[in-house]
Design a protein around this motif. Sequence first.
Motif, short mmCIF file in Angstrom:
data_model
loop_
_atom_site.label_atom_id
_atom_site.label_comp_id
_atom_site.label_asym_id
_atom_site.label_seq_id
_atom_site.Cartn_x
_atom_site.Cartn_y
_atom_site.Cartn_z
N ASN A 1 -22.54 14.61 8.25
CA ASN A 1 -23.38 14.52 7.06
C ASN A 1 -23.58 15.91 6.43
OD1 ASN A 1 -25.46 15.82 8.39
ND2 ASN A 1 -26.81 14.04 8.48
N ASP A 2 -24.30 15.95 5.36
CA ASP A 2 -24.43 17.21 4.61
C ASP A 2 -25.34 18.21 5.29
OD1 ASP A 2 -26.60 15.53 4.14
OD2 ASP A 2 -27.04 16.42 2.20
N LYS A 3 -25.97 17.81 6.38
CA LYS A 3 -26.81 18.75 7.14
C LYS A 3 -26.06 19.28 8.36
CE LYS A 3 -30.50 17.75 4.58
NZ LYS A 3 -29.84 16.87 3.60
N GLY A 4 -24.85 18.81 8.55
CA GLY A 4 -24.06 19.28 9.68
C GLY A 4 -24.16 18.42 10.92
N ALA A 5 -24.80 17.28 10.82
CA ALA A 5 -24.93 16.40 11.99
C ALA A 5 -23.74 15.45 12.08
CB ALA A 5 -26.22 15.59 11.88
N ALA B 1 -22.64 21.22 -0.26
CA ALA B 1 -23.17 21.16 1.11
C ALA B 1 -22.21 20.42 2.03
CB ALA B 1 -24.54 20.47 1.11
N GLU C 1 -26.01 8.38 3.57
CA GLU C 1 -26.07 9.84 3.69
C GLU C 1 -24.81 10.46 3.10
OE1 GLU C 1 -26.70 11.08 7.72
OE2 GLU C 1 -28.24 9.55 8.06
N GLY D 1 -21.68 12.96 3.04
CA GLY D 1 -20.90 13.52 4.13
C GLY D 1 -19.41 13.33 3.93
N THR E 1 -24.87 18.76 -3.54
CA THR E 1 -24.51 17.89 -2.42
C THR E 1 -23.03 18.04 -2.08
OG1 THR E 1 -26.20 16.32 -3.12
CG2 THR E 1 -24.52 15.51 -1.61
N VAL F 1 -20.40 22.24 5.20
CA VAL F 1 -20.55 21.71 6.57
C VAL F 1 -19.18 21.54 7.22
CG1 VAL F 1 -21.06 19.57 7.83
CG2 VAL F 1 -22.79 20.59 6.35
N ARG G 1 -22.83 12.10 12.56
CA ARG G 1 -23.60 10.87 12.46
C ARG G 1 -22.83 9.66 12.96
NH1 ARG G 1 -27.47 9.38 12.48
NH2 ARG G 1 -28.38 8.70 10.51
#
Lengths: 268, 451
Positions: B437-441, B151, B418, B420, B148, B155, B443
Amino acid sequence: MPRRAIFTLCCTLLGAASASAHPEIEAALGRLNARIAAAPTEAGAYIERGELYTRHEEWTAAEANFLVAAELAPAHPRLDRARGALALARGEPASARQMLDRAVAVSPTDHEARVLRARAAAALGDTAAAARDLAVVLDALPSPPPELILFHVGLLPPAAALVQLEAMMARVGPALVLQLRALEFEEATGRVDAALHRLGTLATQSERPETWIRRRGDLLSRHGRAAEARLAYAAALAAALALPDWLRTSPDTRQFIAELRPLVNPST
Amino acid sequence: MNTRLLLFALAVFAAAPATDAATTILRGPYLQSATPTSLVIRWRTDTTEASVVSYGLERNALTSNTKAEGITAEHVVQLTNLKPGTRYHYTVGPVAVPPPTPATEKKSAAADAPPKNGVFSFVTPPVVGPAKPTRIWVLGDPGTKGKTQEAVRDVYYTFTGKKETDLWLMLGDNAYPDGTDADYQKAVFEMYPQTLRTAPLWPALGNHDAKSANSITQSGVYYDIFTLPTRAQAGGVMSGTEAYYSFDYANIHFICLDSHDSDRSAGGAMMQWLKADLAATQRDWIVAYFHHPTYTKGTHDSDKDSDSAGRMNDMRAIFLPVLEAGGVDLILTGHSHVYERSWLLDGHYGKSDTFAAAQHVKQTQDGRADGTGVYKKRRGRIPNAGEISVVTGSAGHAGSATKPPPLNHPAFFISLNEPGSFVIDVDGLKLDAVFLNDKGAKRDWFTIVKE
């Protein structure tokens, strides 16, 4: 391990586990529990668990762990310090002092133990002993923080405190909180000109000198030097008026200026 | 070996970190206590040796050298008399880099990117006062050493691309579980090597860091690893301690508090210093950061007096009023492993059941240009004009997914469970912030404009 100690520990741990709901405490507790399960005679793990409980104000659980550690290794070098810290946190300075005496005797260079013992001594009114311990720590630390220095000088008479403050500032630098305390001591011991000089230095070093210049005025005023005080207030007013527009027109600066005007011209 | 290979080898030798062949750099280099004219560069080697930084304005002409006294494995070199807002190239080692020859100049100018051959670069902070576009990366509770954390890091690297990070903040719990030297090695030094050597890191002390450090004696791993300004070297008022300090960058004033280990009482040294520091600054923006949040309903609960031994209460009831009266714009905290961002607030110092939007929310918009509007504040020292409180404590992990935190504190506009990190861009009198966040969004995002 005596049955009584095990029983006490088990009972209190159960109670503490329900009280400590926070996951981070539980995680740390889990690691220590695993360590103890793997090596049930390791006194250091019980001490760590006791310290964890102390940090989270779980007094009974902390004491139970220290009890087990004491059974396993009564001469463990960290045990007396840990128990002293617990006693101090629980508001039992006399008991804390006894344990910390032993801790310092075993490890004279344990600065944390000395600071804790100084706190215990101060709580018991033995300021001389507290000051002695702090002096040892302050000498030993390469860069003692202001909190420790202020604790020490707070135990000394004003004149001696001022000497100590000057010595510490020469060593670690003129931290602002040390200068503020020095100003108090200077005024308390009648060294008004020294205080004025210090305020002047602070003003020249500050991006916002007006507040320090005003303090000069206040000090002069308190000591009956009205004419000089007015000059200082005028200088503070000039410094405030010289600020950039966006700072001069801010509410606190406007109030500052409004407070200064009558001090500069008392008749108005 | 033919002539081209020989020249290439010479070029690499000249540009490589000037360490002995038998010496390995275990940690760093990393940048500390940056000011417009000075900077501390630190690194660790596996054997003791001299400490030399060779640096210069050109990558192939490291013509200046600074050597620290002594032989050590923990190298601390302070560069002075630097030019503000200027890119310097540097390398570290036990001896100075030899002056360039025509052959090495030609080759090293054509060589690959700096990290490959041990020549790195940094940009000194600009002159204090005037605005300069500034990117700040904020990591709260990052140090889990896991996927995490990686990630979240990656990101950000993708997000920032070629835009350089001017400085970065760590909000405490930088290295789990105990803030030991080994924890820091994995969680910080092996996790962010490229940012460490190009942008100064300004950390705060968290509860996990404090397991291996002691603020009252200024000792332990955290205090050994970091070089922080005790004498106001980087601006602000002299604190006399590395536990809490302040610094300036362009038109921003940063204040770091120790919410864990230092005296948090109203009459304590940290409070006295804070008041003086706030009174003295002339910067356009004031950003305060520390570990324990003033409000949270994440993996911690700021309503519980026993949670974190009352530290959150102390920061809210004792320090927050002073920060707000001092005109602070942004308060960044971690500890709770979630993301929570407040409305523009003032005057809420009690538990969450005492929160009254009509009383405590200064501006009711969402802070977004593409929403109900950005926050607007007057330029200058305006007491109690409102601040945004951001809890961004999920750079290493978020709260449990199976037993999610309540996230229901009414002071927050948005609350997310989340992982991030938080990114701030200051450009003159405009501050933009985003939570990635860790998915690149993206937020969350908001803007504060000063007029």
